[in-house]
Design a protein around this motif. Sequence first.
Motif, PDB file in Angstrom:
ATOM      1  N   ALA A  39       0.862  -1.169   0.000  1.00  0.00           N
ATOM      2  CA  ALA A  39       0.000   0.000   0.000  1.00  0.00           C
ATOM      3  C   ALA A  39       0.899   1.220   0.000  1.00  0.00           C
ATOM      4  O   ALA A  39       1.821   1.322   0.797  1.00  0.00           O
ATOM      5  N   THR A  40       0.679   2.142  -0.924  1.00  0.00           N
ATOM      6  CA  THR A  40       1.597   3.269  -1.076  1.00  0.00           C
ATOM      7  C   THR A  40       0.854   4.588  -1.020  1.00  0.00           C
ATOM      8  O   THR A  40      -0.357   4.667  -1.207  1.00  0.00           O
ATOM      9  N   ILE A  41       1.641   5.625  -0.804  1.00  0.00           N
ATOM     10  CA  ILE A  41       1.108   6.981  -0.758  1.00  0.00           C
ATOM     11  C   ILE A  41       1.522   7.678  -2.039  1.00  0.00           C
ATOM     12  O   ILE A  41       2.688   7.644  -2.424  1.00  0.00           O
ATOM     13  N   GLY A  42       0.625   8.319  -2.740  1.00  0.00           N
ATOM     14  CA  GLY A  42       0.940   8.976  -4.001  1.00  0.00           C
ATOM     15  C   GLY A  42       1.931  10.096  -3.802  1.00  0.00           C
ATOM     16  O   GLY A  42       2.013  10.725  -2.752  1.00  0.00           O
ATOM     17  N   ALA A  43       2.716  10.390  -4.863  1.00  0.00           N
ATOM     18  CA  ALA A  43       3.702  11.467  -4.808  1.00  0.00           C
ATOM     19  C   ALA A  43       3.587  12.315  -6.057  1.00  0.00           C
ATOM     20  O   ALA A  43       3.436  11.806  -7.152  1.00  0.00           O
ATOM     21  N   ALA A  44       3.653  13.622  -5.887  1.00  0.00           N
ATOM     22  CA  ALA A  44       3.644  14.521  -7.031  1.00  0.00           C
ATOM     23  C   ALA A  44       4.933  14.352  -7.813  1.00  0.00           C
ATOM     24  O   ALA A  44       5.983  14.074  -7.257  1.00  0.00           O
ATOM     25  N   ALA A  45       4.848  14.536  -9.124  1.00  0.00           N
ATOM     26  CA  ALA A  45       6.025  14.297  -9.952  1.00  0.00           C
ATOM     27  C   ALA A  45       6.099  15.304 -11.079  1.00  0.00           C
ATOM     28  O   ALA A  45       5.098  15.706 -11.642  1.00  0.00           O
TER      29      ALA A  45
ATOM     30  N   GLY B 171      18.695   8.254   5.912  1.00  0.00           N
ATOM     31  CA  GLY B 171      17.865   7.134   6.321  1.00  0.00           C
ATOM     32  C   GLY B 171      16.757   6.784   5.356  1.00  0.00           C
ATOM     33  O   GLY B 171      15.899   5.955   5.673  1.00  0.00           O
ATOM     34  N   VAL B 172      16.754   7.399   4.172  1.00  0.00           N
ATOM     35  CA  VAL B 172      15.744   7.069   3.168  1.00  0.00           C
ATOM     36  C   VAL B 172      16.194   5.822   2.407  1.00  0.00           C
ATOM     37  O   VAL B 172      17.313   5.768   1.889  1.00  0.00           O
ATOM     38  N   ALA B 173      15.319   4.827   2.356  1.00  0.00           N
ATOM     39  CA  ALA B 173      15.608   3.582   1.651  1.00  0.00           C
ATOM     40  C   ALA B 173      14.831   3.546   0.344  1.00  0.00           C
ATOM     41  O   ALA B 173      13.740   4.114   0.239  1.00  0.00           O
ATOM     42  N   VAL B 174      15.398   2.859  -0.655  1.00  0.00           N
ATOM     43  CA  VAL B 174      14.700   2.673  -1.922  1.00  0.00           C
ATOM     44  C   VAL B 174      14.814   1.220  -2.342  1.00  0.00           C
ATOM     45  O   VAL B 174      15.721   0.499  -1.934  1.00  0.00           O
ATOM     46  N   GLY B 175      13.885   0.812  -3.181  1.00  0.00           N
ATOM     47  CA  GLY B 175      13.870  -0.540  -3.696  1.00  0.00           C
ATOM     48  C   GLY B 175      12.666  -0.702  -4.585  1.00  0.00           C
ATOM     49  O   GLY B 175      12.261   0.233  -5.280  1.00  0.00           O
ATOM     50  N   PHE B 176      12.062  -1.873  -4.565  1.00  0.00           N
ATOM     51  CA  PHE B 176      10.880  -2.071  -5.390  1.00  0.00           C
ATOM     52  C   PHE B 176       9.993  -3.159  -4.813  1.00  0.00           C
ATOM     53  O   PHE B 176      10.422  -4.002  -4.028  1.00  0.00           O
TER      54      PHE B 176
ATOM     55  N   HIS C  79       7.687  -2.310  -9.153  1.00  0.00           N
ATOM     56  CA  HIS C  79       7.223  -0.968  -8.800  1.00  0.00           C
ATOM     57  C   HIS C  79       8.198  -0.295  -7.829  1.00  0.00           C
ATOM     58  O   HIS C  79       8.423  -0.790  -6.727  1.00  0.00           O
ATOM     59  N   ALA C  80       8.784   0.838  -8.225  1.00  0.00           N
ATOM     60  CA  ALA C  80       9.797   1.521  -7.418  1.00  0.00           C
ATOM     61  C   ALA C  80       9.180   2.126  -6.161  1.00  0.00           C
ATOM     62  O   ALA C  80       8.092   2.714  -6.198  1.00  0.00           O
ATOM     63  N   LEU C  81       9.912   1.992  -5.039  1.00  0.00           N
ATOM     64  CA  LEU C  81       9.418   2.439  -3.744  1.00  0.00           C
ATOM     65  C   LEU C  81      10.499   3.197  -2.975  1.00  0.00           C
ATOM     66  O   LEU C  81      11.689   3.020  -3.205  1.00  0.00           O
ATOM     67  N   ARG C  82      10.046   4.007  -2.024  1.00  0.00           N
ATOM     68  CA  ARG C  82      10.918   4.627  -1.033  1.00  0.00           C
ATOM     69  C   ARG C  82      10.236   4.517   0.322  1.00  0.00           C
ATOM     70  O   ARG C  82       9.015   4.427   0.420  1.00  0.00           O
ATOM     71  N   TRP C  83      11.051   4.512   1.388  1.00  0.00           N
ATOM     72  CA  TRP C  83      10.471   4.489   2.730  1.00  0.00           C
ATOM     73  C   TRP C  83      11.496   5.001   3.740  1.00  0.00           C
ATOM     74  O   TRP C  83      12.699   5.012   3.501  1.00  0.00           O
ATOM     75  N   ALA C  84      10.989   5.439   4.863  1.00  0.00           N
ATOM     76  CA  ALA C  84      11.828   5.947   5.947  1.00  0.00           C
ATOM     77  C   ALA C  84      12.052   4.833   6.965  1.00  0.00           C
ATOM     78  O   ALA C  84      11.623   3.700   6.792  1.00  0.00           O
ATOM     79  N   ALA C  85      12.739   5.176   8.064  1.00  0.00           N
ATOM     80  CA  ALA C  85      13.092   4.163   9.063  1.00  0.00           C
ATOM     81  C   ALA C  85      11.867   3.523   9.690  1.00  0.00           C
ATOM     82  O   ALA C  85      11.928   2.386  10.161  1.00  0.00           O
ATOM     83  N   ASP C  86      10.738   4.242   9.690  1.00  0.00           N
ATOM     84  CA  ASP C  86       9.528   3.687  10.302  1.00  0.00           C
ATOM     85  C   ASP C  86       8.794   2.723   9.372  1.00  0.00           C
ATOM     86  O   ASP C  86       7.781   2.137   9.754  1.00  0.00           O
ATOM     87  N   GLY C  87       9.299   2.548   8.150  1.00  0.00           N
ATOM     88  CA  GLY C  87       8.695   1.602   7.226  1.00  0.00           C
ATOM     89  C   GLY C  87       7.516   2.140   6.444  1.00  0.00           C
ATOM     90  O   GLY C  87       6.937   1.421   5.624  1.00  0.00           O
ATOM     91  N   VAL C  88       7.136   3.400   6.661  1.00  0.00           N
ATOM     92  CA  VAL C  88       6.041   3.996   5.886  1.00  0.00           C
ATOM     93  C   VAL C  88       6.504   4.153   4.444  1.00  0.00           C
ATOM     94  O   VAL C  88       7.510   4.802   4.172  1.00  0.00           O
ATOM     95  N   THR C  89       5.756   3.563   3.525  1.00  0.00           N
ATOM     96  CA  THR C  89       6.217   3.392   2.157  1.00  0.00           C
ATOM     97  C   THR C  89       5.483   4.303   1.183  1.00  0.00           C
ATOM     98  O   THR C  89       4.278   4.502   1.287  1.00  0.00           O
ATOM     99  N   THR C  90       6.226   4.835   0.215  1.00  0.00           N
ATOM    100  CA  THR C  90       5.688   5.709  -0.811  1.00  0.00           C
ATOM    101  C   THR C  90       6.090   5.184  -2.181  1.00  0.00           C
ATOM    102  O   THR C  90       7.251   4.806  -2.384  1.00  0.00           O
TER     103      THR C  90
END
Length: 371
Positions: free
Chosen positions: A27-33, A204-209, A215-226
């Motif tokens: 489940a992801t949060i939308g991001a402006a691009a 502390g920003v992590a990236v992966g998929f 699907h490309a993703l990013r998340w912070a240390a708390d695991g909240v994913t965008t």
Amino acid sequence: MLVEARRRNRRRARLVGAAAGAAAVLATIGAAAVVRAGATTPITAAGSGCVVDQLDIPAGTTGGVVANGVDPSGRYVIGLAGTRDAPQAVLWTGGTVRVLPAFAPQAVSAAGLVVGFTGPVRVQYGDEKRQRPVVYDGTRLVPLPLPDGGLGGVAYAVNTHGDVLGTVVRADGSSAAVRWRTTGTIAIVSTVAGASGLGLNDDGVAVGFGMPLSHALRWAADGVTTALPVPHGVDSATALATAGDWAVGDAQLRPTDNKDDLMARAAVRWNLRTGAVELISGIGGRRVSASGTVAGTTSTDAPALWRNGRIFALPLPAGGMSYGSSVSGITADGHSLVGGVEVSAGAISTSGPAGDPVASDRTVPVVWRGC
């Protein structure tokens, strides 16, 4: 035709390997691009100040040797030799080279902390369950704990604080991105189910998929994913690395009727601070510097970098062949890079290859400087 077949097989292997890394969409949060796309970028030779040097090959290595990582300052360079069943780690520090305990290094921090995995270098599906994430602290290999249900895993990235990011596979074949703390007591900080963790910056920003469609993703240390945005004209993208405000990965372009497009490569670069994304045609996005320079290989497998809208082909050592090249690391300033180049002749390893080498026995480790 043989060269074209090799290139096609390598591209297929990269896509299959990426797809096997994760099994579900988060489940992801939308991001402006802000999307910027265009035709293939012209490629020019790097300037005369960009030079390539072959790194020393230590005694006792088997098969070829490839440099597959460098710390942000450029002091430490890690390398990989040996066979797929018995990989050998190599470390160059200030011109001195040595063989480390048996593991496959993946990244190194400015403090010299090396992360990677023990077990086989992946050959076929299922091998990842025999891999174990580890860190090398300068004197010994230290295993990283697996979360509940984890069977195997790899540590892919480390930042200046000693935080480590990797991917763990579970018994059912699903994956989870895992973040470990290595300062003080080693511990798992967070996990992100259904994701593969590949890059970690000093903020502390992590990236992966995640899956499907890498699907490309990013998340912070708390695991909240965008979810990271995908440029126009791209089916999907994998975020492979991050440094500073930047992340980079490979784009999977939409199929066309032009057979030449089968080998086309394109990088996706994200600005993690502003949310902007751009498609960079003509080069794959393997690594990115804190200054935003993208490192990878072109559609003809030539080592190259992209900076300020231009692609620069990197020089090759004597006898070097571009189609066997790789670019696997870049410093924070974007002016030094490391990788491996196949050469046409010359003594490579200090002993003959045994089994299936991780790199062709004519692959030499190289560093590019002043680029």
